[in-house]
Write an enzyme that holds these catalytic residues in place. Structure first.
Site, mmCIF file in Angstrom:
data_model
loop_
_atom_site.group_PDB
_atom_site.id
_atom_site.type_symbol
_atom_site.label_atom_id
_atom_site.label_comp_id
_atom_site.label_asym_id
_atom_site.label_seq_id
_atom_site.Cartn_x
_atom_site.Cartn_y
_atom_site.Cartn_z
ATOM 1 N N SER A 188 15.869 16.420 10.967
ATOM 2 C CA SER A 188 15.967 15.124 9.742
ATOM 3 C C SER A 188 16.302 14.753 10.115
ATOM 4 O O SER A 188 16.812 13.033 10.292
ATOM 5 C CB SER A 188 15.388 15.668 9.215
ATOM 6 O OG SER A 188 16.089 16.114 8.364
ATOM 7 N N GLY A 224 19.917 16.264 5.415
ATOM 8 C CA GLY A 224 20.183 15.151 6.690
ATOM 9 C C GLY A 224 19.735 13.781 6.532
ATOM 10 O O GLY A 224 20.720 13.755 7.912
ATOM 11 N N ASP A 277 12.952 10.185 2.805
ATOM 12 C CA ASP A 277 12.145 11.061 3.111
ATOM 13 C C ASP A 277 11.378 12.271 2.486
ATOM 14 O O ASP A 277 11.260 13.238 3.208
ATOM 15 C CB ASP A 277 12.862 11.646 5.109
ATOM 16 C CG ASP A 277 11.944 12.223 5.588
ATOM 17 O OD1 ASP A 277 10.414 12.253 5.657
ATOM 18 O OD2 ASP A 277 12.531 13.358 7.087
ATOM 19 N N LYS A 306 3.908 9.266 5.706
ATOM 20 C CA LYS A 306 3.590 10.320 6.336
ATOM 21 C C LYS A 306 2.141 9.930 6.445
ATOM 22 O O LYS A 306 1.176 9.699 5.889
ATOM 23 C CB LYS A 306 3.411 11.934 5.461
ATOM 24 C CG LYS A 306 4.680 12.129 4.825
ATOM 25 C CD LYS A 306 5.448 12.550 5.921
ATOM 26 C CE LYS A 306 7.223 12.421 5.276
ATOM 27 N NZ LYS A 306 8.265 12.588 6.813
#
Length: 367
Positions: A188, A224, A277, A306
Protein backbone atom coordinates in the site's frame (compact mmCIF):
# COMPACT_ATOMS: atom_id res chain seq x y z
CA UNK A 1 -10.23 13.87 -35.55
CA UNK A 2 -13.34 14.43 -33.51
CA UNK A 3 -13.28 11.94 -30.67
CA UNK A 4 -11.46 11.49 -27.40
CA UNK A 5 -9.82 8.34 -26.15
CA UNK A 6 -9.50 8.05 -22.39
CA UNK A 7 -7.46 5.34 -20.70
CA UNK A 8 -8.83 3.96 -17.44
CA UNK A 9 -8.59 1.07 -15.02
CA UNK A 10 -10.09 -2.15 -16.39
CA UNK A 11 -13.64 -2.47 -15.08
CA UNK A 12 -14.17 1.27 -14.59
CA UNK A 13 -15.14 2.17 -18.16
CA UNK A 14 -18.70 3.19 -17.22
CA UNK A 15 -17.44 5.57 -14.54
CA UNK A 16 -14.93 7.10 -16.95
CA UNK A 17 -17.67 7.51 -19.57
CA UNK A 18 -20.10 9.13 -17.12
CA UNK A 19 -17.41 11.55 -16.02
CA UNK A 20 -16.28 12.69 -19.47
CA UNK A 21 -19.92 13.09 -20.57
CA UNK A 22 -20.62 15.31 -17.56
CA UNK A 23 -17.42 17.35 -18.00
CA UNK A 24 -18.13 17.90 -21.70
CA UNK A 25 -21.69 19.02 -20.96
CA UNK A 26 -20.36 21.61 -18.51
CA UNK A 27 -18.57 23.16 -21.50
CA UNK A 28 -21.71 22.78 -23.64
CA UNK A 29 -20.02 20.16 -25.77
CA UNK A 30 -22.18 17.17 -26.58
CA UNK A 31 -21.57 13.71 -27.92
CA UNK A 32 -21.79 10.11 -26.81
CA UNK A 33 -19.48 7.63 -25.14
CA UNK A 34 -18.62 4.24 -26.59
CA UNK A 35 -17.99 1.75 -23.80
CA UNK A 36 -16.73 -1.81 -23.99
CA UNK A 37 -16.67 -3.55 -20.62
CA UNK A 38 -13.21 -4.41 -19.27
CA UNK A 39 -11.47 -2.85 -22.28
CA UNK A 40 -9.42 -0.36 -20.24
CA UNK A 41 -10.46 2.64 -22.33
CA UNK A 42 -13.44 4.78 -23.38
CA UNK A 43 -14.17 6.69 -26.58
CA UNK A 44 -16.18 9.93 -26.55
CA UNK A 45 -17.43 11.00 -29.97
CA UNK A 46 -18.30 14.68 -30.36
CA UNK A 47 -21.16 15.89 -32.57
CA UNK A 48 -19.42 19.06 -33.76
CA UNK A 49 -16.09 19.38 -35.62
CA UNK A 50 -13.09 20.42 -33.51
CA UNK A 51 -14.93 19.81 -30.22
CA UNK A 52 -12.61 16.95 -29.25
CA UNK A 53 -9.61 19.25 -29.62
CA UNK A 54 -11.36 21.84 -27.48
CA UNK A 55 -12.19 19.33 -24.75
CA UNK A 56 -8.61 18.04 -24.66
CA UNK A 57 -7.46 21.62 -24.09
CA UNK A 58 -10.16 22.93 -21.76
CA UNK A 59 -11.07 20.05 -19.44
CA UNK A 60 -8.32 20.19 -16.80
CA UNK A 61 -6.80 16.72 -16.83
CA UNK A 62 -6.09 16.83 -13.11
CA UNK A 63 -9.83 17.22 -12.49
CA UNK A 64 -10.62 13.89 -14.15
CA UNK A 65 -10.96 11.16 -11.54
CA UNK A 66 -11.15 7.96 -13.57
CA UNK A 67 -9.12 8.85 -16.69
CA UNK A 68 -5.42 7.99 -16.74
CA UNK A 69 -4.90 9.79 -20.05
CA UNK A 70 -6.92 11.94 -22.47
CA UNK A 71 -6.12 12.29 -26.17
CA UNK A 72 -7.73 13.33 -29.45
CA UNK A 73 -8.02 10.50 -31.98
CA UNK A 74 -9.46 9.81 -35.41
CA UNK A 75 -11.11 6.77 -36.94
CA UNK A 76 -9.84 3.32 -36.00
CA UNK A 77 -7.11 2.13 -38.35
CA UNK A 78 -7.93 -1.51 -39.10
CA UNK A 79 -5.99 -4.36 -40.67
CA UNK A 80 -2.66 -2.57 -40.95
CA UNK A 81 -0.60 -4.45 -43.56
CA UNK A 82 2.12 -6.55 -41.88
CA UNK A 83 4.63 -5.52 -44.53
CA UNK A 84 4.15 -1.78 -43.80
CA UNK A 85 2.34 -0.72 -40.66
CA UNK A 86 4.21 2.57 -40.46
CA UNK A 87 2.94 4.41 -43.56
CA UNK A 88 -0.82 4.38 -42.76
CA UNK A 89 -0.15 5.59 -39.22
CA UNK A 90 2.14 8.42 -40.28
CA UNK A 91 -0.19 9.35 -43.14
CA UNK A 92 -3.06 9.89 -40.73
CA UNK A 93 -1.01 12.40 -38.75
CA UNK A 94 0.37 14.50 -41.61
CA UNK A 95 -1.39 17.86 -41.50
CA UNK A 96 -2.84 17.08 -38.08
CA UNK A 97 0.22 17.22 -35.84
CA UNK A 98 3.11 19.50 -36.68
CA UNK A 99 6.42 18.85 -34.92
CA UNK A 100 5.18 16.91 -31.94
CA UNK A 101 7.52 16.61 -29.01
CA UNK A 102 7.23 12.93 -28.14
CA UNK A 103 5.88 9.60 -29.43
CA UNK A 104 4.11 7.04 -27.26
CA UNK A 105 3.01 3.71 -28.74
CA UNK A 106 0.60 2.31 -26.17
CA UNK A 107 -2.01 -0.33 -25.37
CA UNK A 108 -4.86 -0.63 -22.84
CA UNK A 109 -3.79 -1.77 -19.38
CA UNK A 110 -5.25 -5.29 -19.58
CA UNK A 111 -3.80 -8.79 -19.34
CA UNK A 112 -4.85 -9.39 -22.94
CA UNK A 113 -2.69 -6.50 -24.15
CA UNK A 114 0.60 -7.63 -22.61
CA UNK A 115 1.75 -9.47 -25.73
CA UNK A 116 0.70 -6.51 -27.85
CA UNK A 117 2.90 -4.26 -25.73
CA UNK A 118 6.00 -6.16 -26.86
CA UNK A 119 5.07 -5.46 -30.48
CA UNK A 120 4.54 -1.76 -29.69
CA UNK A 121 8.05 -1.45 -28.32
CA UNK A 122 9.48 -2.90 -31.52
CA UNK A 123 7.38 -0.58 -33.68
CA UNK A 124 8.31 2.59 -31.80
CA UNK A 125 11.75 3.15 -33.36
CA UNK A 126 10.73 2.86 -37.05
CA UNK A 127 7.61 4.92 -36.35
CA UNK A 128 9.61 7.66 -34.67
CA UNK A 129 12.07 7.77 -37.57
CA UNK A 130 9.31 8.06 -40.17
CA UNK A 131 7.46 10.72 -38.19
CA UNK A 132 10.59 12.82 -37.90
CA UNK A 133 11.16 12.57 -41.64
CA UNK A 134 7.61 13.85 -42.26
CA UNK A 135 7.95 16.60 -39.62
CA UNK A 136 5.18 15.04 -37.54
CA UNK A 137 7.80 14.83 -34.78
CA UNK A 138 10.65 17.18 -33.96
CA UNK A 139 14.17 15.88 -34.38
CA UNK A 140 14.55 15.78 -30.61
CA UNK A 141 12.06 15.25 -27.81
CA UNK A 142 10.46 18.45 -26.55
CA UNK A 143 8.28 18.34 -23.43
CA UNK A 144 6.45 21.55 -24.39
CA UNK A 145 5.07 20.23 -27.70
CA UNK A 146 2.03 17.96 -28.24
CA UNK A 147 2.51 14.25 -27.59
CA UNK A 148 1.78 11.87 -30.48
CA UNK A 149 -0.06 8.72 -29.42
CA UNK A 150 -0.49 5.45 -31.32
CA UNK A 151 -2.95 3.38 -29.30
CA UNK A 152 -3.20 -0.30 -30.29
CA UNK A 153 -6.37 -2.04 -29.11
CA UNK A 154 -5.70 -5.27 -31.03
CA UNK A 155 -3.07 -6.63 -33.45
CA UNK A 156 -3.17 -4.49 -36.59
CA UNK A 157 -5.78 -2.10 -35.13
CA UNK A 158 -4.97 1.26 -33.57
CA UNK A 159 -6.17 4.77 -32.89
CA UNK A 160 -3.81 7.59 -33.80
CA UNK A 161 -3.87 11.02 -32.24
CA UNK A 162 -2.35 13.54 -29.87
CA UNK A 163 -2.52 15.02 -26.39
CA UNK A 164 -1.41 18.39 -25.07
CA UNK A 165 1.73 18.29 -22.95
CA UNK A 166 0.35 20.93 -20.56
CA UNK A 167 -2.90 19.00 -19.98
CA UNK A 168 -2.16 15.28 -20.00
CA UNK A 169 -0.49 12.58 -17.96
CA UNK A 170 3.29 12.80 -18.33
CA UNK A 171 3.53 9.03 -17.89
CA UNK A 172 3.60 6.32 -20.57
CA UNK A 173 0.10 4.74 -20.67
CA UNK A 174 -0.77 7.16 -17.87
CA UNK A 175 1.01 4.91 -15.37
CA UNK A 176 3.89 6.08 -13.16
CA UNK A 177 6.59 3.42 -12.89
CA UNK A 178 7.30 3.03 -9.19
CA UNK A 179 9.46 0.38 -7.58
CA UNK A 180 8.26 -1.34 -4.43
CA UNK A 181 10.79 -0.66 -1.63
CA UNK A 182 11.95 -3.99 -0.20
CA UNK A 183 11.89 -2.63 3.36
CA UNK A 184 8.34 -1.22 3.20
CA UNK A 185 5.80 -2.97 5.47
CA UNK A 186 3.14 -3.36 2.74
CA UNK A 187 2.50 -2.70 -0.95
CA UNK A 188 0.00 0.00 0.00
CA UNK A 189 3.03 2.28 0.35
CA UNK A 190 2.97 2.70 -3.45
CA UNK A 191 -0.48 4.33 -3.28
CA UNK A 192 0.81 7.23 -1.22
CA UNK A 193 4.00 7.56 -3.26
CA UNK A 194 1.95 7.71 -6.45
CA UNK A 195 -0.41 10.23 -4.83
CA UNK A 196 2.54 12.52 -4.10
CA UNK A 197 3.58 12.33 -7.77
CA UNK A 198 0.04 12.99 -9.02
CA UNK A 199 -1.09 15.70 -6.61
CA UNK A 200 2.06 17.58 -5.60
CA UNK A 201 4.07 19.37 -8.35
CA UNK A 202 7.68 18.20 -8.34
CA UNK A 203 9.01 21.72 -7.80
CA UNK A 204 6.94 22.02 -4.59
CA UNK A 205 8.10 18.80 -2.91
CA UNK A 206 10.85 20.52 -0.92
CA UNK A 207 8.28 22.89 0.57
CA UNK A 208 5.21 20.68 0.99
CA UNK A 209 6.90 17.33 1.71
CA UNK A 210 9.69 18.79 3.79
CA UNK A 211 12.00 17.14 6.29
CA UNK A 212 10.90 17.73 9.87
CA UNK A 213 7.20 18.14 9.13
CA UNK A 214 4.66 16.56 11.48
CA UNK A 215 2.08 14.12 10.11
CA UNK A 216 -0.73 11.84 11.28
CA UNK A 217 -1.54 8.46 9.71
CA UNK A 218 -5.02 7.22 10.67
CA UNK A 219 -5.44 3.46 10.41
CA UNK A 220 -1.69 3.15 10.00
CA UNK A 221 -1.04 -0.56 10.71
CA UNK A 222 1.31 -2.07 9.57
CA UNK A 223 2.76 1.19 8.25
CA UNK A 224 2.74 1.28 4.45
CA UNK A 225 1.75 4.95 4.34
CA UNK A 226 3.76 5.86 7.43
CA UNK A 227 6.80 4.47 5.60
CA UNK A 228 6.51 7.15 2.88
CA UNK A 229 6.35 9.92 5.49
CA UNK A 230 9.32 8.51 7.39
CA UNK A 231 11.31 8.29 4.14
CA UNK A 232 10.80 12.04 3.81
CA UNK A 233 12.15 12.56 7.33
CA UNK A 234 8.80 13.55 8.84
CA UNK A 235 7.71 12.97 12.43
CA UNK A 236 4.65 10.71 12.33
CA UNK A 237 1.81 9.99 14.74
CA UNK A 238 0.63 6.51 13.66
CA UNK A 239 -2.90 5.80 14.91
CA UNK A 240 -4.08 2.17 14.94
CA UNK A 241 -5.01 -0.49 17.47
CA UNK A 242 -2.92 -2.97 15.50
CA UNK A 243 0.89 -3.39 15.56
CA UNK A 244 3.28 -1.22 13.57
CA UNK A 245 6.30 -2.60 11.74
CA UNK A 246 9.29 -2.68 14.15
CA UNK A 247 11.51 -1.23 11.41
CA UNK A 248 9.44 1.97 11.46
CA UNK A 249 9.37 2.22 15.24
CA UNK A 250 13.16 1.80 15.33
CA UNK A 251 13.62 5.03 13.31
CA UNK A 252 12.58 7.14 16.29
CA UNK A 253 10.35 9.18 13.97
CA UNK A 254 7.09 7.35 14.74
CA UNK A 255 4.84 7.68 17.78
CA UNK A 256 2.32 4.83 17.89
CA UNK A 257 -1.10 5.68 19.34
CA UNK A 258 -3.16 2.54 20.02
CA UNK A 259 -6.52 4.14 19.31
CA UNK A 260 -9.48 4.16 16.93
CA UNK A 261 -8.70 6.44 14.00
CA UNK A 262 -12.25 7.80 14.08
CA UNK A 263 -11.93 8.91 17.71
CA UNK A 264 -8.33 10.13 17.86
CA UNK A 265 -7.79 13.87 18.29
CA UNK A 266 -4.31 15.38 17.92
CA UNK A 267 -2.68 17.04 20.90
CA UNK A 268 -0.10 18.79 18.72
CA UNK A 269 -0.84 21.98 16.80
CA UNK A 270 2.04 21.33 14.40
CA UNK A 271 0.37 18.72 12.17
CA UNK A 272 0.79 19.56 8.48
CA UNK A 273 -0.12 16.24 6.80
CA UNK A 274 -3.02 13.90 7.47
CA UNK A 275 -3.10 10.58 5.58
CA UNK A 276 -5.71 7.86 5.88
CA UNK A 277 -6.29 4.50 4.17
CA UNK A 278 -9.01 2.87 6.28
CA UNK A 279 -11.48 0.27 5.01
CA UNK A 280 -14.75 2.02 5.80
CA UNK A 281 -17.79 3.49 4.03
CA UNK A 282 -16.86 6.55 1.93
CA UNK A 283 -19.31 8.85 3.71
CA UNK A 284 -17.86 7.97 7.12
CA UNK A 285 -14.27 8.65 5.99
CA UNK A 286 -15.39 11.88 4.30
CA UNK A 287 -17.04 13.06 7.51
CA UNK A 288 -13.84 12.38 9.45
CA UNK A 289 -11.71 14.27 6.93
CA UNK A 290 -14.10 17.23 7.04
CA UNK A 291 -13.72 17.33 10.83
CA UNK A 292 -9.91 17.48 10.60
CA UNK A 293 -9.90 20.10 7.86
CA UNK A 294 -12.57 22.38 9.31
CA UNK A 295 -11.02 22.30 12.78
CA UNK A 296 -7.63 23.13 11.29
CA UNK A 297 -5.97 20.00 12.67
CA UNK A 298 -4.00 19.61 9.41
CA UNK A 299 -3.09 21.68 6.36
CA UNK A 300 -3.13 18.96 3.68
CA UNK A 301 -4.79 15.56 3.59
CA UNK A 302 -4.53 12.51 1.34
CA UNK A 303 -7.04 9.73 1.90
CA UNK A 304 -8.74 6.84 0.14
CA UNK A 305 -12.45 6.34 -0.42
CA UNK A 306 -13.47 2.70 -0.90
CA UNK A 307 -16.10 2.48 -3.63
CA UNK A 308 -19.43 0.62 -3.69
CA UNK A 309 -20.24 -1.88 -6.44
CA UNK A 310 -22.72 0.45 -8.17
CA UNK A 311 -22.98 4.19 -8.87
CA UNK A 312 -19.31 4.69 -8.09
CA UNK A 313 -18.93 7.97 -9.97
CA UNK A 314 -22.00 9.38 -8.21
CA UNK A 315 -20.67 8.24 -4.81
CA UNK A 316 -17.32 9.94 -5.34
CA UNK A 317 -18.95 13.13 -6.65
CA UNK A 318 -21.28 13.35 -3.65
CA UNK A 319 -18.42 12.99 -1.17
CA UNK A 320 -16.23 15.55 -2.92
CA UNK A 321 -19.14 17.98 -2.98
CA UNK A 322 -19.72 17.40 0.75
CA UNK A 323 -16.09 18.33 1.46
CA UNK A 324 -16.26 21.47 -0.68
CA UNK A 325 -19.54 22.63 0.86
CA UNK A 326 -18.29 22.05 4.41
CA UNK A 327 -15.08 24.00 3.80
CA UNK A 328 -16.93 26.80 2.00
CA UNK A 329 -19.41 27.07 4.85
CA UNK A 330 -16.52 27.32 7.31
CA UNK A 331 -14.95 30.09 5.23
CA UNK A 332 -11.97 27.96 4.22
CA UNK A 333 -10.54 28.20 0.71
CA UNK A 334 -9.21 24.91 -0.58
CA UNK A 335 -7.98 22.80 -3.46
CA UNK A 336 -9.70 19.42 -3.85
CA UNK A 337 -8.65 16.74 -6.33
CA UNK A 338 -9.34 13.03 -6.66
CA UNK A 339 -7.85 10.30 -8.82
CA UNK A 340 -8.18 6.59 -9.23
CA UNK A 341 -4.48 5.84 -9.09
CA UNK A 342 -2.77 2.94 -10.82
CA UNK A 343 -2.08 1.36 -7.42
CA UNK A 344 -5.68 1.85 -6.28
CA UNK A 345 -8.21 -0.93 -6.71
CA UNK A 346 -11.91 -0.48 -5.87
CA UNK A 347 -11.14 2.99 -4.51
CA UNK A 348 -10.10 6.53 -5.34
CA UNK A 349 -7.51 8.73 -3.66
CA UNK A 350 -8.45 12.27 -2.63
CA UNK A 351 -6.17 15.23 -1.91
CA UNK A 352 -7.38 18.32 -0.07
CA UNK A 353 -5.25 21.38 0.63
CA UNK A 354 -6.39 24.19 2.90
CA UNK A 355 -5.26 27.38 1.17
CA UNK A 356 -6.33 30.18 3.50
CA UNK A 357 -9.24 31.28 5.63
CA UNK A 358 -11.85 33.63 4.22
CA UNK A 359 -13.01 34.51 7.74
CA UNK A 360 -11.23 37.34 9.55
CA UNK A 361 -9.35 36.14 12.57
CA UNK A 362 -9.29 32.46 11.58
CA UNK A 363 -5.79 31.02 11.44
CA UNK A 364 -4.86 28.46 8.84
CA UNK A 365 -1.11 28.12 9.29
CA UNK A 366 -0.42 26.09 12.41
CA UNK A 367 2.16 27.16 14.97
Amino acid sequence: MNRLALYCRQGFEKECAAEITAKAAELEVFGFARVKDNSGYVLFECYQPDDADRLAKEIPFRELIFARQILVVGELLRDLPPEDRVSPIVGMLIGVVDRGGELRVEVPDTNESKELLKFCRKLTVPLRTAMREQKVLMARENKTRPVVHVFFIAPGCCYVGYSFSNNNSPFYMGIPRLKFPSDAPSRSTLKLEEAFHVFIPADEWDERLASGMHAVDLGACPGGWTYQLVQRSMMVHAVDNGPMAPSLMDTGQVTHHRADGFRYEPSSSKIYWLVCDMVEKPAKVTSLMIQWLVKGWCREAIFNLKLPMKKRYEEVSQNLLAIKEALDTAGISSEIHAKQLYHDREEVTVHVRRMWSAVAGRRDERD
